[in-house]
Design a protein around this motif. Structure first.
Motif, short mmCIF file in Angstrom:
data_model
loop_
_atom_site.label_atom_id
_atom_site.label_comp_id
_atom_site.label_asym_id
_atom_site.label_seq_id
_atom_site.Cartn_x
_atom_site.Cartn_y
_atom_site.Cartn_z
N ARG A 35 82.48 -34.47 39.61
CA ARG A 35 81.41 -33.67 40.22
C ARG A 35 80.06 -34.36 40.30
O ARG A 35 79.12 -33.81 40.86
N VAL A 36 79.95 -35.52 39.69
CA VAL A 36 78.67 -36.25 39.72
C VAL A 36 78.96 -37.71 40.05
O VAL A 36 79.78 -38.34 39.39
N PHE A 54 74.91 -34.88 43.12
CA PHE A 54 75.76 -33.73 42.77
C PHE A 54 76.78 -33.52 43.88
O PHE A 54 76.42 -33.52 45.06
N ARG A 55 78.03 -33.29 43.46
CA ARG A 55 79.02 -32.98 44.49
C ARG A 55 80.04 -31.98 43.92
O ARG A 55 81.16 -32.32 43.60
N ASN A 56 79.55 -30.79 43.77
CA ASN A 56 80.39 -29.71 43.24
C ASN A 56 80.49 -28.62 44.30
O ASN A 56 79.78 -27.63 44.26
N LEU A 64 80.49 -24.75 34.16
CA LEU A 64 80.59 -25.39 32.85
C LEU A 64 81.07 -26.84 32.99
O LEU A 64 80.53 -27.75 32.35
N ASP A 65 82.04 -27.06 33.85
CA ASP A 65 82.54 -28.43 34.05
C ASP A 65 81.46 -29.35 34.61
O ASP A 65 81.31 -30.50 34.21
N PHE A 66 80.71 -28.80 35.57
CA PHE A 66 79.65 -29.59 36.18
C PHE A 66 78.58 -29.94 35.15
O PHE A 66 78.12 -31.09 35.05
N ALA A 150 75.72 -24.83 26.93
CA ALA A 150 75.76 -25.97 27.86
C ALA A 150 74.53 -25.97 28.79
O ALA A 150 73.99 -27.03 29.13
N VAL A 151 74.09 -24.77 29.18
CA VAL A 151 72.89 -24.68 30.03
C VAL A 151 71.66 -25.17 29.24
O VAL A 151 70.87 -25.98 29.74
#
Ligand SMILES: CCCC/C=C/CC(=O)SCCNC(=O)CCNC(=O)[C@H](O)C(C)(C)COP(=O)(O)OP(=O)(O)OC[C@H]1O[C@@H](n2cnc3c(N)ncnc32)[C@H](O)[C@@H]1OP(=O)(O)O
Length: 325
Positions: A35-36, A54-56, A64-66, A150-151
């Motif tokens: 994703r990155v 960013f490429r999500n 969460l994965d990103f 995570a945030v």
């Protein structure tokens, strides 16, 4: 100083002409997870900068994965002593067949609108749609707690980064998208009135966390932040510039080159004095969260679990789903 500036400029201008390319060229390197995408540039032993793309798909929401991949990539760059500056930007989501990331024909069609002649037109780009609403809706408290940790981690890492961080804002940047931008040392936004930026949480029936509010206040001042947060204002570029959410607005095709040239100026400053100054300006705000991280996680998990909040999120998601292109 002038010599250092010229040297940094040369490295960055070379980078500017090459970074759009995918192949590894003289000194250019790239690493990617799902994703990155990170592209770095510069000769061995010299100052190098990195561009984190960013490429999500479909909207670069902070899943969460990103978040996990983002933090890992950032940590890698922090540990690479030759990297001094990082640019955050979006890979071209709306042009899914160029990025070759999970964009189906159907998604592409959905991401476009039709003009009066019925021809497909591209929708505006997206820097990041912010926190992933599906991580905050219909899950259990343990998941909310894990997500919020995570945030927080992402915000702390960005806000306290010793690197010079710049955002090249090439699309819409609501809420968590704006968070990414305002942690940076400098923000350059594409002059496209379809792109907006701001903390719009109140429109979703939720409230920005205190540390993000503090970051906003530090960026645009107390009165402007108070008003923008209550109204959930999403500023188009000219207004974002006026209020100070961004530092510069430039034509869309110049966002990248302009960011590189501003980066050159910042990299001409000795790292130690710039970093100490940054820490002096930001430490108190970050410490406010650090000393109450666990309480903030528990607050979030219980707030977001409330029936009334889940209902607001449900309504907002439905609105997004049914909105007309
Ligand atoms: C104490 C609590 C504090 C919590 C703090 C929260 C901060 C946040 O970040 S909350 C998230 C705020 N984000 C938004 O309000 C943005 C919502 N999205 C949009 O406005 C638009 O999607 C867009 C302007 C970013 C893009 O518009 P576009 O027309 O190109 O695409 P859409 O058709 O709207 O979206 C495509 C697809 O993506 C889904 N989606 C959009 N945003 C999110 C998101 N933030 N999280 C998860 N999913 C998102 C949207 O529902 C569409 O899904 P479907 O294809 O399944 O319909």
């Amino acid at each position: 100083m002038a010599m250092a500036l010229r040297a940094a400029s040369r490295v960055l201008l070379r980078a500017g002409s090459r970074l759009g390319r995918r192949e590894a060229v003289d000194g250019a390197r790239r690493f990617a997870n799902k994703r990155v995408l990170v592209e770095t540039e510069g000769a061995a032993g010299a100052t190098r900068i990195a561009v984190m793309k960013f490429r999500n798909p479909p909207v670069n929401s902070l899943s969460l994965d990103f978040l996990t991949e983002f933090v890992i990539s950032l940590e890698k760059l922090e540990n690479d002593k030759s990297i001094r500056g990082v640019i955050l930007t979006s890979d071209s989501l709306k042009r899914g067949n160029q990025t070759k990331v999970a964009a189906t024909e159907k998604t592409e069609e959905k991401r476009a609108t039709r003009d009066h002649g019925g021809r497909l037109q591209e929708r505006p780009g997206i820097f990041s749609a912010g926190l992933d609403l599906l991580e905050m809706y219909g899950r259990n408290p343990a998941h909310y707690a894990e997500y919020w940790k995570a945030v927080q981690e992402l915000w702390l890492r960005l806000y306290l980064s010793s690197l010079t961080l710049m955002s090249a804002i090439n699309g819409a940047s609501p809420a968590g998208g704006c968070l990414l931008a305002i942690t940076c040392d400098y923000r350059i936004m594409a002059d496209n009135p379809k792109y907006t930026i701001g903390l719009n949480e109140s429109l979703l029936g939720i409230v920005a966390p205190f540390w993000l509010k503090d970051n906003y206040v530090n960026t645009i001042g107390h009165r402007a932040a108070e008003r923008a947060l209550q109204l959930g204002t999403l500023f188009p570029p000219a207004e974002a510039l006026k209020v100070g959410v961004v530092d510069e607005v430039v034509p869309e095709d110049q966002v990248h080159s302009k960011t590189l040239s501003v980066m050159a100026k910042w990299l001409a400053i000795p790292d130690h004095s710039r970093q100490l100054t940054k820490t002096m300006m930001r430490k108190a705000t970050a410490d406010n969260l650090i000393k109450q991280r666990e309480a903030d996680i528990q607050n979030f998990a219980s707030f977001i679990s409330r029936d009334s909040i889940q209902k607001s999120l449900h309504m907002y998601l439905e609105k997004l789903k049914h909105k007309k292109g």
